[in-house]
Design a protein around this motif. Structure first.
Motif, mmCIF file in Angstrom:
data_model
loop_
_atom_site.group_PDB
_atom_site.id
_atom_site.type_symbol
_atom_site.label_atom_id
_atom_site.label_comp_id
_atom_site.label_asym_id
_atom_site.label_seq_id
_atom_site.Cartn_x
_atom_site.Cartn_y
_atom_site.Cartn_z
ATOM 1 N N LEU A 103 -12.003 -2.655 5.650
ATOM 2 C CA LEU A 103 -12.421 -3.778 4.820
ATOM 3 C C LEU A 103 -12.385 -5.111 5.549
ATOM 4 O O LEU A 103 -12.862 -6.110 5.037
ATOM 5 N N ASP A 161 -8.662 -0.341 9.449
ATOM 6 C CA ASP A 161 -8.900 -1.398 8.473
ATOM 7 C C ASP A 161 -10.404 -1.546 8.299
ATOM 8 O O ASP A 161 -11.053 -2.317 8.989
ATOM 9 N N ARG A 214 -5.927 -2.945 -4.152
ATOM 10 C CA ARG A 214 -7.122 -3.710 -3.781
ATOM 11 C C ARG A 214 -6.860 -5.213 -3.895
ATOM 12 O O ARG A 214 -7.248 -5.983 -3.028
ATOM 13 N N MET A 215 -6.217 -5.609 -4.962
ATOM 14 C CA MET A 215 -5.915 -7.034 -5.128
ATOM 15 C C MET A 215 -4.901 -7.500 -4.082
ATOM 16 O O MET A 215 -5.005 -8.616 -3.573
ATOM 17 N N TYR A 250 -4.685 -6.378 -1.074
ATOM 18 C CA TYR A 250 -5.423 -6.516 0.176
ATOM 19 C C TYR A 250 -6.270 -7.788 0.161
ATOM 20 O O TYR A 250 -6.312 -8.523 1.137
ATOM 21 N N ARG A 251 -6.919 -8.045 -0.948
ATOM 22 C CA ARG A 251 -7.811 -9.204 -1.016
ATOM 23 C C ARG A 251 -7.042 -10.517 -0.996
ATOM 24 O O ARG A 251 -7.580 -11.534 -0.576
ATOM 25 N N LEU A 294 0.816 -1.209 0.000
ATOM 26 C CA LEU A 294 0.000 0.000 0.000
ATOM 27 C C LEU A 294 0.855 1.266 0.000
ATOM 28 O O LEU A 294 0.543 2.233 -0.706
ATOM 29 N N HIS A 346 -4.904 1.865 -7.545
ATOM 30 C CA HIS A 346 -6.010 1.426 -6.691
ATOM 31 C C HIS A 346 -6.306 -0.060 -6.898
ATOM 32 O O HIS A 346 -6.512 -0.801 -5.938
ATOM 33 N N LEU A 347 -6.317 -0.489 -8.151
ATOM 34 C CA LEU A 347 -6.629 -1.891 -8.427
ATOM 35 C C LEU A 347 -5.538 -2.827 -7.919
ATOM 36 O O LEU A 347 -5.843 -3.905 -7.395
#
Length: 135
Positions: free
Chosen positions: A106, A104, A88-89, A91-92, A34, A84-85
């Motif tokens: 999410l 956090d 996001r990936m 994090y997921r 991040l 951002h993408l």
């Protein structure tokens, strides 16, 4: 008058080069995905915009300025979205150091996911009936 414009153009280009350099240093030095995405998008985008503005001041022809405006617009649209993408990936797929997060928001969404899955899994493809594989 020409020398004043050259000084302004040179200052903008130098500022843009420094911001892009700091962006590259941030990519190497920051500890997690991040933080690296922040370094890859924010100062790099602003650095390129400074270089484009300096080139526009120096060139100041209509055709050149329009081309530089297209470059700036494309950069403003693509760099933050791609950053951002990727974040996001990351994090997921749980490649984020949660000890460095201040908040956090999410995490509850991940805990509510079936089987605690971070990434949505596609169902296994089954061969259709009547095909060579399905027989």
């Amino acid at each position: 008058m020409s020398t004043a414009l050259d000084v302004v153009a040179g200052a903008l280009i130098l500022a843009g080069c420094l911001l892009t350099l700091f962006s590259g240093i941030g990519l190497v030095r920051f500890p997690d995905v991040l933080s690296r995405m922040h370094a890859a998008t924010k100062p790099q985008t602003l650095g390129l915009l400074c270089v484009v503005a300096g080139a526009a001041v120096r060139l100041h022809r209509s055709v050149d300025v329009w081309m530089l405006l297209l470059v700036a617009a494309f950069q403003l649209v693509t760099a933050p979205v791609s950053g951002h993408l990727v974040a996001r990936m990351a994090y997921r797929t749980r490649h984020v150091r949660t000890d460095l997060l201040v908040a956090d928001e999410l995490r509850p969404a991940l805990l509510d996911a079936p089987d605690g899955a971070a990434v949505r899994r596609r169902p296994a493809r089954t061969p259709e009936r009547g095909t060579r594989r399905g027989r």
